[in-house]
Design an enzyme around this catalytic site. Structure first.
Site, short mmCIF file in Angstrom:
data_model
loop_
_atom_site.label_atom_id
_atom_site.label_comp_id
_atom_site.label_asym_id
_atom_site.label_seq_id
_atom_site.Cartn_x
_atom_site.Cartn_y
_atom_site.Cartn_z
N SER A 1 0.85 -1.19 0.00
CA SER A 1 0.00 0.00 0.00
C SER A 1 0.88 1.24 0.00
O SER A 1 2.05 1.17 -0.37
CB SER A 1 -0.93 -0.04 1.21
OG SER A 1 -1.93 0.94 1.08
N ASN A 2 0.37 2.38 0.40
CA ASN A 2 1.16 3.61 0.45
C ASN A 2 0.67 4.50 1.57
O ASN A 2 -0.30 4.17 2.26
CB ASN A 2 1.13 4.32 -0.91
CG ASN A 2 -0.29 4.72 -1.28
OD1 ASN A 2 -0.91 5.54 -0.62
ND2 ASN A 2 -0.81 4.10 -2.34
N HIS A 3 1.32 5.65 1.74
CA HIS A 3 1.08 6.51 2.91
C HIS A 3 -0.10 7.46 2.79
O HIS A 3 -0.23 8.37 3.60
CB HIS A 3 2.33 7.35 3.17
CG HIS A 3 3.43 6.59 3.86
ND1 HIS A 3 3.23 5.98 5.07
CD2 HIS A 3 4.70 6.35 3.52
CE1 HIS A 3 4.36 5.40 5.44
NE2 HIS A 3 5.27 5.60 4.51
#
Ligand code: CTP
Ligand code: CA
Length: 226
Positions: free
Chosen positions: A33-35
């Site tokens: 995923s990502n931030h």
């Protein structure tokens, strides 16, 4: 009471907003995923609702509560986000794609937990569909707003997204800068317009930035209707 004080300049508009990250499963335990916190997209959705629009929010996994008065569709992967968005493009007049979509997903999802064995593990990834580019190909008279997160050559890279994806406006974030981008309440952005104009916005709260983005979108809709 608050609504009565807000100019209803988006009344009659049907605004589709995407927000948050996507999550791509590796096995039943892990994911890529990502931030993205989802804050920018949620701010835009709330502001559009306050200004009288009918709003649908397609959201990846975030810690945020569903906004009041807004149909919120929860998705996990980019593939799910794509389906949720494509189902709703035809009914929308304004589309704002604030989501940070994972560019790649694991080529296959292991059905059982991957056990620790070798010293190194190679994960094969395949490209996800570019949702915004797909929407751009069926844009019609919809107003289409995209985001660009860059660490280098902000304006040049964002300009390529504007033309390549057939957008009206790109919100370009220099994510190398403090106070911009992921997991903060503020943002610093440049707004790139189709006609070549670049608006430099100062550091501001995401709610304030949402107001400006919607001002521009509302202006473009009015122009288009003349
Ligand atoms: N986007 C999308 N679907 C994808 C990837 C991105 O709809 N599979 C959208 C994002 O929601 C954003 C815009 O495209 O509005 C730009 O995202 P960004 O990650 O900055 O650009 P990419 O085109 O993915 O290019 P790169 O990551 O290589 O910079
Ligand atoms: Ca990307």
């Amino acid at each position: 009471a608050v609504r009565a004080l807000t100019r209803q300049d988006l009344a009659g508009e049907r605004v589709l907003v995407t927000a948050g990250p996507t999550l791509e499963e590796i096995d039943p335990v892990r994911f890529i995923s990502n931030h993205s916190s989802g804050k920018m997209g949620y701010s835009i959705a709330r502001a559009a609702r306050r200004r009288g629009a009918e709003v649908v929010l397609v959201a990846g996994p975030t810690c945020l509560d569903d906004p009041w008065g807004i149909e919120t569709v929860h998705v996990c992967s980019a593939a799910e986000m794509r389906d949720a968005v494509m189902e709703r493009v035809a009914a929308s007049t304004v589309i704002v794609k604030a989501a940070a979509v994972a560019d790649y997903r694991p080529k296959s999802r292991a059905t059982g937990k991957i056990k620790k064995s070798a010293d190194a593990l190679v994960l094969e990834l395949e490209k996800n569909p570019d949702i915004l580019a797909e929407v751009g190909r069926m844009k019609g008279d919809r107003v289409l707003v995209g985001f660009a997160a860059e660490t280098n050559d902000l304006v040049e890279n964002a300009r390529k997204k504007l033309t390549g994806k057939n957008l009206d406006l790109v919100v370009a974030n220099d994510i190398g800068q403090a106070g911009a981008g992921f997991n903060v309440d503020t943002n610093i952005a440049k707004l790139l317009h189709r006609d070549g104009r670049v608006e430099e916005l100062p550091l501001m709260g995401k709610d304030e930035m949402a107001t400006i983005i919607l001002d521009r979108a509302a202006g473009l809709r009015k122009q288009g209707m003349r």
